[in-house]
Design an enzyme around this catalytic site. Sequence first.
Site, PDB file in Angstrom:
ATOM      1  N   PRO A   2      44.778 -53.797 -84.843  1.00 20.97           N
ATOM      2  CA  PRO A   2      44.857 -52.442 -84.271  1.00 20.97           C
ATOM      3  C   PRO A   2      43.598 -52.095 -83.464  1.00 20.97           C
ATOM      4  O   PRO A   2      42.489 -52.246 -83.951  1.00 20.97           O
ATOM      5  CB  PRO A   2      44.979 -51.530 -85.498  1.00 20.97           C
ATOM      6  CG  PRO A   2      45.345 -52.430 -86.627  1.00 20.97           C
ATOM      7  CD  PRO A   2      44.768 -53.774 -86.300  1.00 20.97           C
ATOM      8  N   GLU A   3      43.796 -51.669 -82.224  1.00 14.86           N
ATOM      9  CA  GLU A   3      42.693 -51.264 -81.352  1.00 14.86           C
ATOM     10  C   GLU A   3      42.898 -49.782 -81.008  1.00 14.86           C
ATOM     11  O   GLU A   3      43.711 -49.110 -81.623  1.00 14.86           O
ATOM     12  CB  GLU A   3      42.667 -52.152 -80.104  1.00 14.86           C
ATOM     13  CG  GLU A   3      42.544 -53.643 -80.459  1.00 14.86           C
ATOM     14  CD  GLU A   3      42.547 -54.573 -79.256  1.00 14.86           C
ATOM     15  OE1 GLU A   3      42.202 -54.120 -78.153  1.00 14.86           O
ATOM     16  OE2 GLU A   3      42.903 -55.752 -79.431  1.00 14.86           O
ATOM     17  N   HIS A  96      50.490 -55.916-101.672  1.00 16.85           N
ATOM     18  CA  HIS A  96      49.226 -55.708-100.957  1.00 16.85           C
ATOM     19  C   HIS A  96      48.896 -54.229-100.742  1.00 16.85           C
ATOM     20  O   HIS A  96      48.289 -53.857 -99.744  1.00 16.85           O
ATOM     21  CB  HIS A  96      49.225 -56.417 -99.594  1.00 16.85           C
ATOM     22  CG  HIS A  96      49.500 -57.882 -99.684  1.00 16.85           C
ATOM     23  ND1 HIS A  96      48.608 -58.764-100.222  1.00 16.85           N
ATOM     24  CD2 HIS A  96      50.582 -58.625 -99.335  1.00 16.85           C
ATOM     25  CE1 HIS A  96      49.110 -59.980-100.179  1.00 16.85           C
ATOM     26  NE2 HIS A  96      50.318 -59.926 -99.651  1.00 16.85           N
ATOM     27  N   ARG A 115      45.423 -58.986 -95.312  1.00 14.25           N
ATOM     28  CA  ARG A 115      44.243 -59.848 -95.158  1.00 14.25           C
ATOM     29  C   ARG A 115      42.939 -59.178 -95.576  1.00 14.25           C
ATOM     30  O   ARG A 115      41.889 -59.831 -95.612  1.00 14.25           O
ATOM     31  CB  ARG A 115      44.154 -60.367 -93.722  1.00 14.25           C
ATOM     32  CG  ARG A 115      45.299 -61.334 -93.446  1.00 14.25           C
ATOM     33  CD  ARG A 115      45.232 -61.916 -92.070  1.00 14.25           C
ATOM     34  NE  ARG A 115      44.050 -62.749 -91.877  1.00 14.25           N
ATOM     35  CZ  ARG A 115      43.649 -63.202 -90.691  1.00 14.25           C
ATOM     36  NH1 ARG A 115      44.326 -62.891 -89.611  1.00 14.25           N
ATOM     37  NH2 ARG A 115      42.583 -63.954 -90.586  1.00 14.25           N
ATOM     38  N   ARG A 158      23.055 -56.896 -68.700  1.00 12.79           N
ATOM     39  CA  ARG A 158      23.358 -57.868 -69.751  1.00 12.79           C
ATOM     40  C   ARG A 158      23.875 -59.171 -69.154  1.00 12.79           C
ATOM     41  O   ARG A 158      24.712 -59.159 -68.267  1.00 12.79           O
ATOM     42  CB  ARG A 158      24.424 -57.272 -70.694  1.00 12.79           C
ATOM     43  CG  ARG A 158      24.062 -55.899 -71.267  1.00 12.79           C
ATOM     44  CD  ARG A 158      23.058 -55.996 -72.377  1.00 12.79           C
ATOM     45  NE  ARG A 158      23.571 -56.729 -73.518  1.00 12.79           N
ATOM     46  CZ  ARG A 158      24.231 -56.153 -74.539  1.00 12.79           C
ATOM     47  NH1 ARG A 158      24.481 -54.881 -74.529  1.00 12.79           N
ATOM     48  NH2 ARG A 158      24.631 -56.899 -75.547  1.00 12.79           N
TER      49      ARG A 158
END
Length: 277
Positions: A2-3, A96, A115, A158
């Site tokens: 998920p972003e 879970h 996970r 950078r």
Amino acid sequence: MPELPEVETVAADLRPHLVGRTITACDLRFPTIVRHPEPERFAALLTGRRIEAVTRRGKYLLHELDGPGDPTLLVVHLGMTGQWRSVPAGTPEPDHLHAVLTLDDGRQLRYRDTRRFGRLLLGTEAELVAARKLPRLGPEPLDPAFTAADLYRRLHVRRAPLKALLLDQVVVAGVGNIYADESCFRARLRPDRPASSLSRRAVGRLHGALAELLAEAIANRGSSVDSYRDAWGEMGGEQELLQVYGRGGEPCVRCGRPLAVVRLAGRTTVFCRRCQR
Ligand SMILES: [Zn+2]
């Protein structure tokens, strides 16, 4: 994983259902998912609190709780496979399941994570940053105050590969592997280019591509490429529109050549050697 668009979808869906509700019980099945404070204290502090607001910052879901002083936040980070769901109490429990919050309207908020890379936190923002549980996040890419010039200032000093910096939550908040690869493709920029080699014009394209892509993904309720599901357990629709992510070796949608797959910043990275420079 998920972003920003996926977390935004969950926050926006839950907001009207959670604001004004009181948490009447907190049941931790796998207490190690709580990273701050100690799980017992977490449960005790949460019980009896009312949810005043539900927001998002980067990939973090924030639930502001009632009380004096700086707002205490219940923070949910979904990690790789976390799911934060609203269900009627009594709904059969999946495996879970890590944490169950019972609300005063007879519903439950459930945290599930196969996970276990996700985490739950409780505290004021200052407290969580001081405890190093929350990073000092960079600007929100959809904030109108975040301009192409800001992004250029952050990138041109950078030498790291462009993708590594897009993934760095201090440079810009909320972007992960999916939207880093997709925004580089849309902006026609190689993800392995040193960020310092980008012109202002190229960064302008990237800034526009990122905002357009994230807004589109939110409108489509996020990408269910792995185990992501929204707060009701439904899939998003953006995965159907991804042009490079997960498509290594397949023909580029623009030029038809096979998409390259490389390892960059520890992540599988897909791009087109012809269309991206
Ligand atoms: Zn191509």
